[in-house]
Design a protein around this motif. Sequence first.
Motif, PDB file in Angstrom:
ATOM      1  N   ASP A 194       0.847  -1.263  -0.183  1.00 55.73           N
ATOM      2  CA  ASP A 194      -0.030  -0.073   0.020  1.00 55.73           C
ATOM      3  C   ASP A 194       0.900   1.333   0.099  1.00 55.73           C
ATOM      4  O   ASP A 194       1.755   1.587   0.922  1.00 55.73           O
ATOM      5  CB  ASP A 194      -0.947   0.040   1.284  1.00 55.73           C
ATOM      6  CG  ASP A 194      -1.937   1.117   1.114  1.00 55.73           C
ATOM      7  OD1 ASP A 194      -1.573   2.326   1.251  1.00 55.73           O
ATOM      8  OD2 ASP A 194      -2.969   1.021   1.524  1.00 55.73           O
TER       9      ASP A 194
ATOM     10  N   LEU B  88       0.672   3.292   3.315  1.00 59.21           N
ATOM     11  CA  LEU B  88       1.237   2.852   4.394  1.00 59.21           C
ATOM     12  C   LEU B  88       2.631   2.727   4.185  1.00 59.21           C
ATOM     13  O   LEU B  88       3.703   3.193   5.388  1.00 59.21           O
ATOM     14  CB  LEU B  88       0.883   1.472   4.575  1.00 59.21           C
ATOM     15  CG  LEU B  88      -0.836   1.380   4.788  1.00 59.21           C
ATOM     16  CD1 LEU B  88      -1.144  -0.118   4.947  1.00 59.21           C
ATOM     17  CD2 LEU B  88      -1.077   2.071   5.995  1.00 59.21           C
TER      18      LEU B  88
ATOM     19  N   ALA C 277      -7.903  -3.910   2.784  1.00 57.26           N
ATOM     20  CA  ALA C 277      -6.587  -3.840   2.979  1.00 57.26           C
ATOM     21  C   ALA C 277      -5.907  -5.495   3.081  1.00 57.26           C
ATOM     22  O   ALA C 277      -6.542  -6.159   3.302  1.00 57.26           O
ATOM     23  CB  ALA C 277      -6.062  -3.430   4.299  1.00 57.26           C
TER      24      ALA C 277
ATOM     25  N   TYR D  75      -5.782   1.972   7.484  1.00 58.11           N
ATOM     26  CA  TYR D  75      -6.175   1.230   6.380  1.00 58.11           C
ATOM     27  C   TYR D  75      -7.666   0.752   6.416  1.00 58.11           C
ATOM     28  O   TYR D  75      -8.312   0.971   7.553  1.00 58.11           O
ATOM     29  CB  TYR D  75      -5.252   0.011   6.341  1.00 58.11           C
ATOM     30  CG  TYR D  75      -5.548  -0.949   7.352  1.00 58.11           C
ATOM     31  CD1 TYR D  75      -6.558  -1.750   7.761  1.00 58.11           C
ATOM     32  CD2 TYR D  75      -4.284  -1.013   8.171  1.00 58.11           C
ATOM     33  CE1 TYR D  75      -6.564  -2.530   8.872  1.00 58.11           C
ATOM     34  CE2 TYR D  75      -4.044  -1.808   9.401  1.00 58.11           C
ATOM     35  CZ  TYR D  75      -5.250  -2.760   9.666  1.00 58.11           C
ATOM     36  OH  TYR D  75      -5.387  -3.352  10.660  1.00 58.11           O
TER      37      TYR D  75
ATOM     38  N   SER E 256      -0.434  -6.069   5.052  1.00 54.81           N
ATOM     39  CA  SER E 256      -0.605  -4.785   5.611  1.00 54.81           C
ATOM     40  C   SER E 256      -0.971  -4.792   7.040  1.00 54.81           C
ATOM     41  O   SER E 256      -0.266  -3.815   7.821  1.00 54.81           O
ATOM     42  CB  SER E 256      -1.462  -3.982   4.572  1.00 54.81           C
ATOM     43  OG  SER E 256      -1.101  -3.707   3.105  1.00 54.81           O
TER      44      SER E 256
ATOM     45  N   ASP F  75      -7.212   0.137  11.323  1.00 50.26           N
ATOM     46  CA  ASP F  75      -8.446   0.510  11.451  1.00 50.26           C
ATOM     47  C   ASP F  75      -9.349   0.426  12.599  1.00 50.26           C
ATOM     48  O   ASP F  75      -9.419  -0.832  13.089  1.00 50.26           O
ATOM     49  CB  ASP F  75      -9.353  -0.479  10.246  1.00 50.26           C
ATOM     50  CG  ASP F  75     -10.684   0.249   9.794  1.00 50.26           C
ATOM     51  OD1 ASP F  75     -11.300   0.909  10.828  1.00 50.26           O
ATOM     52  OD2 ASP F  75     -11.042  -0.309   8.789  1.00 50.26           O
TER      53      ASP F  75
END
Length: 399
Positions: A119, A122, A188, A183, A192, A245
């Motif tokens: 990502d 990230l 995701a 995320y 990640s 998250d």
Amino acid sequence: MTFNPLEHRGIPLERQLRNWRELDVEPIDPDDVDPYTRCRIIAMNGIEVEASLFSHQFARHALSLDVRRRLAEVRYLEQQQQKVVNWLLPGSESALETTIAYEQVAVDLTAWVARMEPDPYLKRAYEFGVLEDFDHLYRYANLYEMIQRRKAERIVDSLTEVMPGRPTKYQHRHPYDNVRDHYDRERAAPISKLHALTIMSAEQQTMNFYMNVGPQYMEPIARQLYQEIGLIEEEHVTHYESLVDPGETWWERLVNHEYNECYLYYSFMETEPDPRVRAIWELHLNMELEHLHVACDLMRANDDREPEQVLAPELPHPVTFEPNKAYIRELLDTQIDLTTLGTGYVREAHERFERMQEAINGGEHPPSEVVIDMHREAYGTDYRLETEGPHPVPGLRQR
């Protein structure tokens, strides 16, 4: 060869309890140890501490007595794991020597994660943070030579370079600007989620370590430097934990924690050259496999979901401690002058940034600068360990 933890049963919980003789492991020899073996120990200690802290927080929010009992049972066993892992560190090493190893972990683990992260947002977060830990290593290395008359290369070997990163004095940002976007738990990639949990745990342990060992020093500059960098570690924990998250359920977080422990013990077992330490990683992996199955059963019973909906079908490529010199140098060339604004990054100092700098420094040199001045006064230059020739580092651009 792939490995899916969900397909393997571990050691039954009733057989995992160890006695004092089994817990009293022989520590590593600081004069005859692979630096990355020490790094794996420090990293795994951070993972185990996070597992315990998370389990305690979960228990404080769980209504079911049966759930709290199950969490307590697994948590006690994981506390035994943490004791074994952390007690591998030798008492003959000073807190400052362990500190330098902590920063080597931060540099090479975060750099590896940044290289592997799919990502882009990230990835940028890890790249941003690693340049700050790189500078912390440089500041502590200079303190080490002044206080203990030894060079950091005896700890990091030539695996990790020691030179200025993003100057620590520029790392004091307004707390608002340390909070990143998280995320999306539904979109995701599983890797990640593991990356975010791993680096958050490592930075949290570093923060806790510094806040506890810092006041144990008598030398004023040591106490001051630990205090300054300890506050930066607070920023880093905020930076990394905000990537996760917050909409993940407690059960989702529980299986992610246990899966991540399996992932890291498996990774370290696969890459560890010391047979005695590797045997500990293998034993703990077999314990964690059962902890994961307990977490999965709790998720099925309480979250009405299968763990396969959340977890990867197999472990990703093993986490590897390895030199990241070229990668770090590239980041120094391209990202040294970044700071944060809101959830993004900018190259110019902004008003909120400048106010924070003025308030925290009070018109004086911060300890991170004083330690370098003191080293230059004592030795005529600062301490660096560069293995590939000179590499000038530009300063932050100011408005």
